[in-house]
Design an enzyme around this catalytic site. Structure first.
Site, short mmCIF file in Angstrom:
data_model
loop_
_atom_site.label_atom_id
_atom_site.label_comp_id
_atom_site.label_asym_id
_atom_site.label_seq_id
_atom_site.Cartn_x
_atom_site.Cartn_y
_atom_site.Cartn_z
N ARG A 19 8.08 -25.23 -1.58
CA ARG A 19 8.83 -24.02 -1.94
C ARG A 19 8.09 -23.16 -2.97
O ARG A 19 8.00 -21.94 -2.78
CB ARG A 19 10.23 -24.41 -2.43
CG ARG A 19 11.15 -24.89 -1.32
CD ARG A 19 12.49 -25.37 -1.85
NE ARG A 19 12.34 -26.51 -2.75
CZ ARG A 19 13.32 -27.03 -3.47
NH1 ARG A 19 14.54 -26.50 -3.40
NH2 ARG A 19 13.12 -28.06 -4.24
N ASN A 37 14.96 -25.66 1.08
CA ASN A 37 14.80 -26.99 1.64
C ASN A 37 16.00 -27.31 2.51
O ASN A 37 17.14 -27.06 2.12
CB ASN A 37 14.71 -28.05 0.53
CG ASN A 37 13.29 -28.30 0.09
OD1 ASN A 37 12.34 -27.86 0.70
ND2 ASN A 37 13.16 -29.02 -1.02
#
EC number: 6.2.-.-
Length: 740
Positions: A19, A37
């Site tokens: 991320r 996620n």
């Protein structure tokens, strides 16, 4: 030209800094949107003129990620004003958290930067390094779902965590001396020592010759300097077992003939123990009396800090557990079990959720699949049903297949032991909680008495799954090669389809349809398992005659003991029949006086290999026979040649080395011939090799050369151990292919 879309990236994308990586690329290219996620996926909503370039860059992934697929879907709606990381969500579970990896060079620099924020802090890490599997409780991978949830980050750590230009951006293990796990030095009885710097005191104690237990990423190690190796072996009750060392690379280069390829593996993020050839086979014999020694680099911040204050050139580092038992992870167990072995305990207060021993590699072949390498995830289409492989009895691990991937756990150990069997069931529960498979098939070893077999049957009954027994050596071949082939499985023991003990097998066909077409000569094991501990029993089981009796008498065997042994063999009382390659090597080691009693797993064969190291072998005649539909290599004739030569050279050390080398060489030639003849008869070009004996470099090299000479290809699966650490994977492969 596309300017917006939803990008779904699947694979190992949790715990690898994905991320923040995506965020940084978006910031760099002026992309707005979100990243999230979702199980084993990363979902990105992206908008911007450089969308296509952004998509290509994020598809490359981070250093620790493994990308399975990248999918782009259309997306509608207004463009947001910025790019942000949003809270995790549920999603697919085809990936998994990556293994624990060594502390990266950047973090090591931070630890030794004077007056830096991380100076001297042992648990320093970032998105590119540190613990992963050992701290995860559940997915998706966020701090609150790991052992780090007990350590709320301080303001400075929080600032780095949210900074997209920092490599600790969204690093779930971020911590410093102000907010993170702390070290404590204890006496062996658990009393806390009130000292300012536990690490420097640890180094001082080690240099003074003390033995310490040190809590690492996946469990405790026992550590001491090299001068104390013999005392440590004495306390552990392992006087002959080789120990591994931890040292900086310059020390390892001085001690061993490490190759460039081995050095690359040693320095990799996995940071395994590498079994390396010594420059001088007799060097540091108090650490390892073999021609090899296990070596590893400092791979955590704690190790680097200990070495920075240590005067000794290397440390002994061995797992703090009895061989075959699980690695000890908590302080109470260390105090209760090892208070008489260690003088002090260096521990920390971060939970070890999933224990993980060190991985071991030799000649870039995996011996033990564990920290840095496991969980091992491999793409493999075995159908739509989720499969569990519960593994063998010794050197066990487990494998779960789901949705096109097999996931193999770290090393578990000997599940004969109740504690290790409990660890087996714990590991299955842990992997199942992470992967959430709907298990429909459970594969297990053919042996009806294994605890893992009983567990498989009980679990199958509880959940309504189908059970599939898989013969041990056929699982070895299934792990090595799924194409039509001849398979060579050479190891210690495995329960055969005829109820006898196998271990030197040649198969032909294609998984799951393998036929046993050749094997080593069936020989007797007087006393069953007792013959594995005392290999002179094995020698007599193969050559039960007056000449062998004379050798045993000269070595102190009493007349009553010899009479009992003779009766066992003649009457076949408490005597098992086996084709095991390992037992033949044991008998040769016993005959030559190299190893008369086994004190650790594989000792006789390993010492035989070391005795033969670097010595040119002689060419001996080979003898073959036939039993029903199988060709047989006559191993008793090889042992008779060995005995005759030994009788003429009993006191000549160099002659014994030549005999040891020749025995290995000619045994390997015979095994190779059985396989090559079978390949020629069936028209195969692939010959697969597996089994623990394959770690013997001289045997493996001889087989490889014989196969190559005949224009055939030797197939070895380097993703898994050659020993029993590949069995659970092979069981899954066998079960999946048998259901198609």
């Amino acid at each position: 030209m596309e300017r917006q879309g939803r990008i779904i990236i699947r694979g190992i994308v949790q715990g690898v800094g994905f991320r923040p990586f995506v965020y940084a690329k978006a910031h760099e290219l002026g992309i707005v949107g979100t990243v999230q996620n979702a199980g084993s996926e990363v979902r990105i909503n992206a908008y911007g003129d450089k969308f296509e370039k952004f998509r290509d860059l994020v598809a490359d992934g981070t250093p620790l990620s493994v990308i399975d697929s990248v999918e782009t879907l259309p997306i509608q709606g207004p463009w947001p004003d910025s790019f942000s990381i949003i809270p995790s969500a549920e999603g697919s579970l085809t990936g998994l958290i990556p293994p624990d990896v060594a502390t990266c060079d950047d973090c090591i620099e931070d630890i030794f930067r004077i007056s830096g924020r991380y100076e001297g802090y042992f648990a320093t890490s970032c998105v590119n390094c540190g613990p992963r599997y050992s701290i995860i409780r559940t997915l998706p991978y966020d701090r609150e779902r790991t052992a780090m949830d007990e350590f709320p980050p301080c303001n400075e750590c929080t600032t780095e965590y949210v900074d997209p230009l920092c490599r600790r951006h969204h690093a779930q293990t971020i911590a410093c001396n102000s907010c993170g796990p702390q070290l404590t030095l204890l006496t062996s009885t658990g009393e806390i020592l009130q000292i300012q710097d536990p690490i420097k005191e640890t180094s001082k104690l080690l240099d003074q010759g003390e033995i310490l237990a040190i809590r690492g990423i996946g469990g405790f190690h026992i550590a001491c300097i090299g001068d104390v190796a013999e005392e440590l072996k004495k306390r552990l009750g392992r006087p002959e077992q080789p120990l591994a060392i931890m040292a900086h690379l310059d020390v390892i280069r001085k001690l061993t003939d490490i190759s460039n390829e081995e050095e690359i593996t040693l320095r990799s993020p996995a940071a395994p123990i590498m079994v390396l050839d010594k420059k001088d086979p007799t060097a540091i014999s108090h650490v390892s009396n073999l021609h090899t020694v296990g070596c590893m680099l400092p791979y955590t911040g704690l190790h680097h800090l200990i070495f920075a204050a240590l005067k000794s050139p290397f440390l002994i580092m061995t797992s703090a557990n009895v061989p075959g038992y699980p690695m000890i992870t908590d302080q109470e167990q260390i105090v209760s079990r090892l208070s008489k072995t260690v003088g002090y305990i260096l521990t920390h207060n971060r939970d070890i959720v999933n224990r993980c021993d060190d991985s071991v590699i030799r000649k870039n072949l995996i011996i033990r699949l564990s920290r840095g390498l496991a969980p091992r995830r491999v793409a493999h289409d075995l159908g739509n049903e989720a499969i569990l492989g519960v593994g063998p009895e010794l050197n066990a691990n487990v494998t779960i297949y789901r949705d096109g991937f097999t996931i193999t756990s770290p090393h578990i150990g000997n599940v004969r032991n109740p504690a290790t069997f409990a660890y087996l069931t714990e590991t299955i529960e842990r992997l199942s909680s992470l992967l959430k498979p709907n298990i429909k098939v459970i594969a297990h070893d053919l042996h009806p008495q294994f605890l893992s077999t009983r567990f498989a049957k009980e679990m199958a009954e509880d959940i309504g799954a189908t059970i599939i027994p898989v013969q041990h050596h056929m699982a070895h071949i299934a792990a090595a090669c799924q194409d039509p082939c001849v398979g060579i499985a050479i190891d210690g023991v495995g329960y055969g389809t005829d109820g006898t003990v196998w271990g030197g097998e040649i198969f032909t066909g294609e998984v799951p349809h393998l036929s046993r077409v050749a094997h080593l000569q069936p020989v007797l094991m007087p006393g069953g398992d007792l013959a594995t501990k005392f290999p002179e029993r094995m020698l007599y089981g193969i050559l039960p005659d007056e000449q062998t009796e004379q050798i045993l008498t000269s070595r102190g065997w009493s007349e009553p003991d010899l009479k009992i042994l003779s009766q066992q063999v003649s009457k076949r009382f408490n005597t098992v029949q086996t084709t095991s390659t390992g037992r033949i090597l044991d008998a040769a080691a016993a005959l030559l006086g190299i190893c008369r009693q086994k004190t650790y797993d594989g000792e006789p064969a390993m010492k035989l290999e070391s005795a033969a190291w670097g010595v040119k072998p002689e060419l001996w005649p080979l003898s073959f026979g036939k039993d029903q539909d199988s060709r047989i290599l006559d191993t008793s004739s090889l042992l008779m040649i060995t005995r005759d030569k030994y009788a003429r050279s009993e006191s000549d050390a160099s002659a014994i080395q030549t005999i040891a080398s020749s025995f290995q060489f000619n045994l390997a030639r015979g095994i190779a011939k059985l396989a090559i003849d079978a390949a020629e008869e069936e028209g195969y070009t692939n010959i697969a090799l597996s089994g623990g004996v394959s770690y013997n470099e001289a045997i493996r090299r001889t087989i490889a050369e014989e196969v190559k000479t005949q224009g055939m290809k030797l197939v070895i699966n380097r993703e898994y151990p050659l020993g029993d650490g590949c069995i659970s994977y092979g069981q899954c492969v066998w079960a999946g292919m048998s259901r198609q």
